[in-house]
Design a protein around this motif. Sequence first.
Motif, PDB file in Angstrom:
ATOM      1  N   SER A   1       0.836  -1.200   0.000  1.00 42.29           N
ATOM      2  CA  SER A   1       0.000   0.000   0.000  1.00 42.29           C
ATOM      3  C   SER A   1       0.867   1.244   0.000  1.00 42.29           C
ATOM      4  O   SER A   1       1.970   1.253   0.526  1.00 42.29           O
TER       5      SER A   1
ATOM      6  N   ALA B   1      -0.662   4.318   4.874  1.00 44.76           N
ATOM      7  CA  ALA B   1      -1.132   3.442   5.943  1.00 44.76           C
ATOM      8  C   ALA B   1      -1.178   4.211   7.253  1.00 44.76           C
ATOM      9  O   ALA B   1      -0.574   5.275   7.396  1.00 44.76           O
TER      10      ALA B   1
ATOM     11  N   ARG C   1      -8.225  -1.462  14.707  1.00 47.06           N
ATOM     12  CA  ARG C   1      -9.379  -1.983  13.957  1.00 47.06           C
ATOM     13  C   ARG C   1     -10.469  -0.938  13.748  1.00 47.06           C
ATOM     14  O   ARG C   1     -11.119  -0.906  12.705  1.00 47.06           O
TER      15      ARG C   1
ATOM     16  N   ALA D   1      -8.529   5.153   7.170  1.00 42.58           N
ATOM     17  CA  ALA D   1      -8.639   4.649   5.797  1.00 42.58           C
ATOM     18  C   ALA D   1      -9.894   5.190   5.116  1.00 42.58           C
ATOM     19  O   ALA D   1      -9.864   5.567   3.934  1.00 42.58           O
ATOM     20  N   GLU D   2     -10.997   5.234   5.853  1.00 43.04           N
ATOM     21  CA  GLU D   2     -12.255   5.747   5.294  1.00 43.04           C
ATOM     22  C   GLU D   2     -12.125   7.233   4.963  1.00 43.04           C
ATOM     23  O   GLU D   2     -12.572   7.692   3.905  1.00 43.04           O
TER      24      GLU D   2
ATOM     25  N   GLU E   1      -3.796   3.191  -2.449  1.00 43.62           N
ATOM     26  CA  GLU E   1      -4.247   2.311  -1.387  1.00 43.62           C
ATOM     27  C   GLU E   1      -3.879   2.893  -0.023  1.00 43.62           C
ATOM     28  O   GLU E   1      -2.884   3.599   0.111  1.00 43.62           O
ATOM     29  N   TYR E   2      -4.699   2.560   0.963  1.00 44.36           N
ATOM     30  CA  TYR E   2      -4.453   2.995   2.335  1.00 44.36           C
ATOM     31  C   TYR E   2      -4.862   1.846   3.252  1.00 44.36           C
ATOM     32  O   TYR E   2      -6.009   1.423   3.244  1.00 44.36           O
ATOM     33  N   HIS E   3      -3.919   1.356   4.050  1.00 49.48           N
ATOM     34  CA  HIS E   3      -4.167   0.188   4.885  1.00 49.48           C
ATOM     35  C   HIS E   3      -4.010   0.505   6.364  1.00 49.48           C
ATOM     36  O   HIS E   3      -3.348   1.474   6.748  1.00 49.48           O
ATOM     37  N   LEU E   4      -4.622  -0.338   7.183  1.00 47.91           N
ATOM     38  CA  LEU E   4      -4.465  -0.280   8.634  1.00 47.91           C
ATOM     39  C   LEU E   4      -3.368  -1.240   9.052  1.00 47.91           C
ATOM     40  O   LEU E   4      -3.374  -2.408   8.652  1.00 47.91           O
ATOM     41  N   LYS E   5      -2.416  -0.769   9.852  1.00 44.60           N
ATOM     42  CA  LYS E   5      -1.283  -1.584  10.277  1.00 44.60           C
ATOM     43  C   LYS E   5      -1.259  -1.702  11.802  1.00 44.60           C
ATOM     44  O   LYS E   5      -1.007  -0.728  12.511  1.00 44.60           O
TER      45      LYS E   5
ATOM     46  N   PHE F   1       7.779  -0.732   5.719  1.00 47.86           N
ATOM     47  CA  PHE F   1       6.705  -0.146   4.917  1.00 47.86           C
ATOM     48  C   PHE F   1       7.274   0.843   3.903  1.00 47.86           C
ATOM     49  O   PHE F   1       6.960   0.795   2.707  1.00 47.86           O
TER      50      PHE F   1
ATOM     51  N   GLY G   1       6.177   2.419   0.448  1.00 46.49           N
ATOM     52  CA  GLY G   1       5.243   3.309   1.113  1.00 46.49           C
ATOM     53  C   GLY G   1       5.610   4.767   0.901  1.00 46.49           C
ATOM     54  O   GLY G   1       6.796   5.127   0.877  1.00 46.49           O
TER      55      GLY G   1
END
Length: 290
Positions: A2, A5, A12, A17-18, A32-36, A50, A55
């Motif tokens: 991604s 991030a 969680r 990301a939203e 892309e954008y992810h949760l780590k 990353f 990244g």
Amino acid sequence: MSSFAVFGNPIRHSKSAEIYALFAHEIGISKEYHLKLAVQDNFNYLLHNFFKLGGLGANITSPFKENAYFLCNQLTERAEQARSVNTIKKLKNGTLLGDNTDGVGFISDLKRLNWLDNNNHIASHDKPTMVTSILLIGAGGAAKGIIPMLLTTITTCHINIVNRTFSRAQEITSYYQEIGYKNISCLPLYKLRYDTNKYSLIINATTSNIHNTIPKIPSFLVTPDTKCYDLFYTKKDTLFITWCKKNGANYCADGLGMLVGQAAHSFFLWHNLFPTIDPVINHLRSALYM
């Protein structure tokens, strides 16, 4: 890999990301954008890996903002003064630039709420005072992120810090006094009962809501004209905001606007384009009630 991030623990329930997706859609960016999820033992490795694998930018949330501060090659002035980093950008030469957008995000929300006037005074419907008194409850990472911007943005303000552990309030006060800010002080929590300051703005920067409690401050500090801000946010009014309203406060806000505001400034650091904040706040607020 991604491109962007957010690193934190827990992660969680993060809205990052939203929020990024909504900003990116408005601007027309496809990344892309992810949760780590990280822990103290692997945060440094995960962050460096990353960026090593492509990244471009990272948000840092609790409890790693102070860790991130020491991992950056360069720092913005606001990150340097806050001694914590919530946004990192990989520069073209491969070095990491650390920023802290919490404070500017907070100020953005005060302006959105019309709590700051054109002269950067706290807007008052009561008789104006020469000095704007701010009560900051809490001396942790959240407080550190907003103090520099409060001190440099709000005209003739004075911040008074109270904290459950007084030594922590003393430590953070001494730091800002040492770097040149004289308009900040602290006092033990119990001495608030004798406090004669008329606070224009009271900020809850504690985690009291998580523990289903409220800060133990005297109710007489809250007046109909006092602006009461909780950095936390929930589906309904936070416990602190509920308490403030019960004691007569007419102006209350939670931290959802600050969350989106700081994210917008992170987005700007990465893309040099500033997204629209209000539609995202409205979207997230509506989603809380679904």
